[in-house]
Design an enzyme around this catalytic site. Structure first.
Site, PDB file in Angstrom:
ATOM      1  N   LYS A  37     -51.584 -22.849  32.064  1.00  0.00           N
ATOM      2  CA  LYS A  37     -50.629 -23.439  32.622  1.00  0.00           C
ATOM      3  C   LYS A  37     -49.534 -24.096  31.350  1.00  0.00           C
ATOM      4  CE  LYS A  37     -53.635 -25.128  36.237  1.00  0.00           C
ATOM      5  NZ  LYS A  37     -54.371 -26.114  36.560  1.00  0.00           N
ATOM      6  N   GLY A  38     -50.177 -24.129  30.413  1.00  0.00           N
ATOM      7  CA  GLY A  38     -49.505 -25.060  29.252  1.00  0.00           C
ATOM      8  C   GLY A  38     -48.194 -24.564  28.605  1.00  0.00           C
ATOM      9  N   GLU A  93     -46.957 -18.942  24.304  1.00  0.00           N
ATOM     10  CA  GLU A  93     -48.110 -19.912  24.147  1.00  0.00           C
ATOM     11  C   GLU A  93     -47.733 -21.274  23.711  1.00  0.00           C
ATOM     12  OE1 GLU A  93     -50.925 -20.911  25.640  1.00  0.00           O
ATOM     13  OE2 GLU A  93     -52.345 -20.009  24.387  1.00  0.00           O
ATOM     14  N   ASP A  94     -48.514 -22.317  24.233  1.00  0.00           N
ATOM     15  CA  ASP A  94     -48.197 -23.768  23.809  1.00  0.00           C
ATOM     16  C   ASP A  94     -48.577 -23.894  22.443  1.00  0.00           C
ATOM     17  OD1 ASP A  94     -50.781 -23.662  24.569  1.00  0.00           O
ATOM     18  OD2 ASP A  94     -50.714 -25.206  26.078  1.00  0.00           O
ATOM     19  N   LYS A 125     -51.879 -24.706  14.793  1.00  0.00           N
ATOM     20  CA  LYS A 125     -52.741 -25.699  13.954  1.00  0.00           C
ATOM     21  C   LYS A 125     -53.590 -24.658  13.147  1.00  0.00           C
ATOM     22  CE  LYS A 125     -54.565 -28.905  17.524  1.00  0.00           C
ATOM     23  NZ  LYS A 125     -55.513 -29.334  18.521  1.00  0.00           N
ATOM     24  N   ASP A 153     -51.985 -30.291  28.106  1.00  0.00           N
ATOM     25  CA  ASP A 153     -52.971 -31.055  28.649  1.00  0.00           C
ATOM     26  C   ASP A 153     -54.168 -31.664  28.211  1.00  0.00           C
ATOM     27  OD1 ASP A 153     -54.281 -28.633  29.004  1.00  0.00           O
ATOM     28  OD2 ASP A 153     -55.560 -29.602  30.572  1.00  0.00           O
TER      29      ASP A 153
HETATM   30  P1  IMP Z   1     -57.336 -21.373  20.940  1.00  0.00           P
HETATM   31  O1  IMP Z   1     -58.116 -20.137  21.584  1.00  0.00           O
HETATM   32  O2  IMP Z   1     -58.516 -22.101  20.519  1.00  0.00           O
HETATM   33  O3  IMP Z   1     -56.223 -20.806  20.108  1.00  0.00           O
HETATM   34  O4  IMP Z   1     -56.822 -22.224  21.914  1.00  0.00           O
HETATM   35  C1  IMP Z   1     -55.724 -22.155  22.857  1.00  0.00           C
HETATM   36  C2  IMP Z   1     -55.567 -23.053  24.001  1.00  0.00           C
HETATM   37  O5  IMP Z   1     -56.403 -24.185  23.695  1.00  0.00           O
HETATM   38  C3  IMP Z   1     -54.161 -23.466  24.207  1.00  0.00           C
HETATM   39  O6  IMP Z   1     -53.495 -22.485  25.136  1.00  0.00           O
HETATM   40  C4  IMP Z   1     -54.494 -24.909  24.824  1.00  0.00           C
HETATM   41  O7  IMP Z   1     -54.596 -24.767  26.303  1.00  0.00           O
HETATM   42  C5  IMP Z   1     -55.861 -25.469  24.110  1.00  0.00           C
HETATM   43  N1  IMP Z   1     -55.546 -26.453  23.068  1.00  0.00           N
HETATM   44  C6  IMP Z   1     -55.633 -26.214  21.857  1.00  0.00           C
HETATM   45  N2  IMP Z   1     -55.435 -27.255  21.048  1.00  0.00           N
HETATM   46  C7  IMP Z   1     -54.878 -28.047  21.861  1.00  0.00           C
HETATM   47  C8  IMP Z   1     -54.536 -29.609  21.929  1.00  0.00           C
HETATM   48  O8  IMP Z   1     -54.296 -30.116  20.887  1.00  0.00           O
HETATM   49  N3  IMP Z   1     -53.886 -30.000  23.110  1.00  0.00           N
HETATM   50  C9  IMP Z   1     -54.159 -29.501  24.269  1.00  0.00           C
HETATM   51  N4  IMP Z   1     -54.639 -28.112  24.367  1.00  0.00           N
HETATM   52  C10 IMP Z   1     -55.016 -27.636  23.148  1.00  0.00           C
HETATM   53 MG    MG Z   2     -55.108 -26.314  28.164  1.00  0.00          MG
END
Ligand code: IMP
Ligand code: MG
Length: 173
Positions: A37-38, A93-94, A125, A153
């Site tokens: 949802k982000g 993507e957020d 990040k 969130d």
């Molecule tokens: P990844 O698969 O680790 O790249 O994660 C992506 C997802 O993790 C994003 O769509 C977010 O929902 C969540 N996420 C990663 N870091 C954060 C953060 O700092 N705050 C909130 N959600 C995060």
């Molecule tokens: Mg999330």
């Protein structure tokens, strides 16, 4: 909470990204696919800065639960309904964190044989990356801090904050 990115800075970065996408796809159409949802708030602002023939779709995965660490495994919860063959897909993507979510989604969507596929992320990040993946459009590169607001969130809370804030340590696990 400490504000990391104010709403004006976010709006400026989103406008700039929209202009770049408009330039890159001039004369073509795009399908914007937001990761629920982000990315919803980001999509709604970004789409209004893109001066192209654009359609929307949504996809949902489960990766993070109530805790802050990634599950290491990504599961599809909701697929797109738009036919993507020969379309210019932009995955919206957020935040790009470990990269596991977008690696999974990119592979999944490639099966639809789009003409092109790009990734637009509001936040990146890079220090947390596990999977080798980079976004084509990045709003902000941020340090390894857990952030909330503007769609992001913690345990489903704080998505409605207009600014992006750093979630304080302790009490949220
Ligand atoms: P990844 O698969 O680790 O790249 O994660 C992506 C997802 O993790 C994003 O769509 C977010 O929902 C969540 N996420 C990663 N870091 C954060 C953060 O700092 N705050 C909130 N959600 C995060
Ligand atoms: Mg999330």
């Amino acid at each position: 909470m400490e504000v990391l990115l104010k709403r004006d800075e976010i709006a400026a970065a989103v406008a700039k990204m929209g202009q770049q996408i408009t330039k890159d796809f001039v004369g073509q159409s795009v399908v914007l696919i937001a990761v629920l949802k982000g990315a919803c708030l980001f999509l709604s602002d970004l789409a209004r800065q893109i001066e192209l023939n654009a359609t929307f779709d949504f996809i949902a995965v489960r990766s993070y639960g109530m805790k802050k660490q990634t599950a290491g495994e990504v599961q599809l919860i909701k697929d797109v309904t738009t036919p993507l063959r020969d379309q210019n897909v932009i995955l919206v993507e957020d935040i790009l964190d470990t990269g596991l979510t977008l690696t999974f989604l990119r592979k999944h969507l490639q099966q639809h044989q789009p003409r092109s596929m790009r990734i637009a992320t509001l936040l990146d990040k890079p220090s947390r990356r596990v999977a080798p993946i980079e976004a084509d459009y990045v709003g902000f590169r941020i340090p390894d801090k857990f952030v909330v607001g503007y769609g992001l969130d913690f345990a489903e809370r704080f998505r409605n904050l207009p600014d992006i804030c750093v979630l304080e340590e302790g009490g949220q696990e």
